[in-house]
Design a protein around this motif. Structure first.
Motif, PDB file in Angstrom:
ATOM      1  N   VAL A 114       0.991  -1.094  -0.070  1.00 10.47           N
ATOM      2  CA  VAL A 114       0.057  -0.039  -0.030  1.00 10.47           C
ATOM      3  C   VAL A 114       0.940   1.140  -0.189  1.00 10.47           C
ATOM      4  O   VAL A 114       0.607   2.258  -0.658  1.00 10.47           O
ATOM      5  CB  VAL A 114      -0.929   0.119   1.281  1.00 10.47           C
ATOM      6  N   ALA A 115       1.814   1.367   0.893  1.00  7.49           N
ATOM      7  CA  ALA A 115       2.836   2.609   1.058  1.00  7.49           C
ATOM      8  C   ALA A 115       3.300   2.845  -0.410  1.00  7.49           C
ATOM      9  O   ALA A 115       3.667   3.853  -0.776  1.00  7.49           O
ATOM     10  CB  ALA A 115       3.885   2.303   1.964  1.00  7.49           C
ATOM     11  N   GLU A 116       3.730   1.671  -1.120  1.00 12.51           N
ATOM     12  CA  GLU A 116       4.565   1.786  -2.404  1.00 12.51           C
ATOM     13  C   GLU A 116       3.261   2.369  -3.390  1.00 12.51           C
ATOM     14  O   GLU A 116       3.452   3.475  -4.323  1.00 12.51           O
ATOM     15  CB  GLU A 116       5.135   0.502  -2.769  1.00 12.51           C
ATOM     16  N   VAL A 117       2.352   1.494  -3.643  1.00  9.62           N
ATOM     17  CA  VAL A 117       1.353   1.544  -4.803  1.00  9.62           C
ATOM     18  C   VAL A 117       0.468   2.750  -4.531  1.00  9.62           C
ATOM     19  O   VAL A 117       0.062   3.344  -5.524  1.00  9.62           O
ATOM     20  CB  VAL A 117       0.825   0.145  -5.052  1.00  9.62           C
ATOM     21  N   TYR A 118       0.156   3.116  -3.528  1.00 12.16           N
ATOM     22  CA  TYR A 118      -0.927   4.030  -3.016  1.00 12.16           C
ATOM     23  C   TYR A 118      -0.358   5.159  -2.363  1.00 12.16           C
ATOM     24  O   TYR A 118      -0.797   5.998  -1.829  1.00 12.16           O
ATOM     25  CB  TYR A 118      -2.156   3.315  -2.259  1.00 12.16           C
TER      26      TYR A 118
ATOM     27  N   SER B 111      -5.873   8.683   4.627  1.00 13.93           N
ATOM     28  CA  SER B 111      -7.065   8.283   5.421  1.00 13.93           C
ATOM     29  C   SER B 111      -7.594   7.220   4.668  1.00 13.93           C
ATOM     30  O   SER B 111      -8.537   6.437   5.369  1.00 13.93           O
ATOM     31  CB  SER B 111      -8.042   9.484   5.477  1.00 13.93           C
ATOM     32  N   LEU B 112      -7.310   6.977   3.448  1.00 16.90           N
ATOM     33  CA  LEU B 112      -7.804   5.934   2.566  1.00 16.90           C
ATOM     34  C   LEU B 112      -6.858   4.746   2.530  1.00 16.90           C
ATOM     35  O   LEU B 112      -7.386   3.599   2.143  1.00 16.90           O
ATOM     36  CB  LEU B 112      -8.119   6.243   1.257  1.00 16.90           C
ATOM     37  N   TRP B 113      -5.773   4.502   3.215  1.00 19.56           N
ATOM     38  CA  TRP B 113      -4.819   3.539   3.125  1.00 19.56           C
ATOM     39  C   TRP B 113      -5.766   2.194   3.827  1.00 19.56           C
ATOM     40  O   TRP B 113      -5.335   1.065   3.167  1.00 19.56           O
ATOM     41  CB  TRP B 113      -3.540   3.926   3.690  1.00 19.56           C
ATOM     42  N   PRO B 114      -6.305   2.549   4.881  1.00 24.90           N
ATOM     43  CA  PRO B 114      -6.772   1.024   5.270  1.00 24.90           C
ATOM     44  C   PRO B 114      -7.509   0.490   4.414  1.00 24.90           C
ATOM     45  O   PRO B 114      -7.834  -0.688   4.339  1.00 24.90           O
ATOM     46  CB  PRO B 114      -7.742   1.704   6.797  1.00 24.90           C
TER      47      PRO B 114
ATOM     48  N   SER C  43      -8.220  -3.848  -0.630  1.00 32.48           N
ATOM     49  CA  SER C  43      -7.860  -4.304  -1.871  1.00 32.48           C
ATOM     50  C   SER C  43      -6.677  -4.734  -2.470  1.00 32.48           C
ATOM     51  O   SER C  43      -6.668  -5.971  -3.129  1.00 32.48           O
ATOM     52  CB  SER C  43      -8.265  -2.997  -2.753  1.00 32.48           C
ATOM     53  N   VAL C  44      -5.551  -4.485  -1.712  1.00 35.05           N
ATOM     54  CA  VAL C  44      -4.353  -5.140  -1.737  1.00 35.05           C
ATOM     55  C   VAL C  44      -4.343  -6.507  -1.384  1.00 35.05           C
ATOM     56  O   VAL C  44      -3.777  -7.335  -2.013  1.00 35.05           O
ATOM     57  CB  VAL C  44      -3.283  -4.404  -1.182  1.00 35.05           C
TER      58      VAL C  44
END
Length: 276
Positions: free
Chosen positions: A244-248, A254-257, A262-263
């Protein structure tokens, strides 16, 4: 300013409660958030000359909103005769039991736990309340119980969270599965290409006037994200949070969770297909 016609699905612009097609009217719930966009769209659907209406996704447990939906139907000379759910997430379904009390209606859903009454919903079912023709389309992926409703007379489809009016939706792993979601998007593309569906009436965000364009955008977006996740794993990233930290990285934290859900679904898909 960006021309709405140039955006995926051709959104109509600002989200407003009111008529969207000849047979569908939206009442916007007061629950905006990063996940719900402007709020949940509760849909009132009916034949123009009928006194009976169907409500899709009453929304959150908020009496002011639920009573506003009843009032909107009444103002149009309609009585709510049936309540339907696209899926069981609280922003769509939490208010269903209370709404059923207010309207003395049954609640039909795919998930038996969400039903009030003897009837559920299944692929191929056709809702005919008040002369309406509303076809049940199974679209698992966002959740296992996700459904869409095809409204042939308006060349429209009510999509819940399967397609949003803005942005893209979450594959809510582990309940949601990416393979199912891709199949569901292809099913909606078939509705657009083969059955003439033009309009998307989403669970959040503005109405979309180019259903096929919206579906094609979603399919391309998923393919792109899947390729990014595959590359991230090939580069040594292993945990969903690392991916997530790489792709998003460019997405609001706030949308990472939600992105992590999805990941997880993407990693599961890649593993099942022997790609990682």
């Amino acid at each position: 300013m960006t021309d709405a016609a140039a955006l995926p699905g051709q959104p109509r612009g600002s989200v407003l409660s009111g008529p969207a097609t000849v047979r569908a009217v939206s009442v916007l719930a007061p629950n905006p958030s990063p996940m719900t966009l402007d709020g949940t769209n509760t849909w009132i659907v009916s034949e123009p000359d009928s006194e009976l209406a169907v409500v899709i996704d009453p929304g959150p447990l908020d009496d002011v909103h639920l009573e506003a939906v009843v009032a909107a139907a009444g103002k149009a000379g309609k009585r709510v005769a049936l309540t339907l759910l696209t899926h069981g997430h609280a922003d769509h379904a939490e208010g269903a039991a209370r709404f059923a009390e207010l309207t003395r209606t049954s609640v039909r859903a795919l998930d038996p736990a969400l039903r009030l009454g003897d009837e559920g919903l299944a692929a191929g079912d056709v809702i005919t309340t008040g002369g309406l023709e509303l076809r049940v389309v199974p679209t698992p992926g966002h959740t296992a119980d996700s459904l869409c409703f095809h409204l042939p007379a308006d060349r429209a489809v009510l999509t819940g969270d399967t397609i949003l009016g803005r942005g893209t939706t979450v594959v809510a792993h582990p309940d949601g599965r990416l393979g199912d979601y891709l199949d569901s998007l292809r099913r909606l593309r078939s509705l657009a290409v083969d059955d003439g569906v033009r309009t998307v009436l989403p669970g959040h965000g503005p109405v979309l006037d180019d259903a096929q364009g919206a579906v094609e955008f979603y399919l391309a977006h998923r393919a792109h994200r899947l390729a990014q996740v595959e590359t991230a794993v090939e580069n040594g990233l292993r945990t969903p949070s690392e991916v997530v930290a790489e792709v998003y990285a460019a997405v609001d934290r706030s949308l990472w969770p939600a992105a992590e859900l999805s990941v997880r679904a993407q990693l599961e898909y890649l593993s099942e297909h022997g790609l990682i």
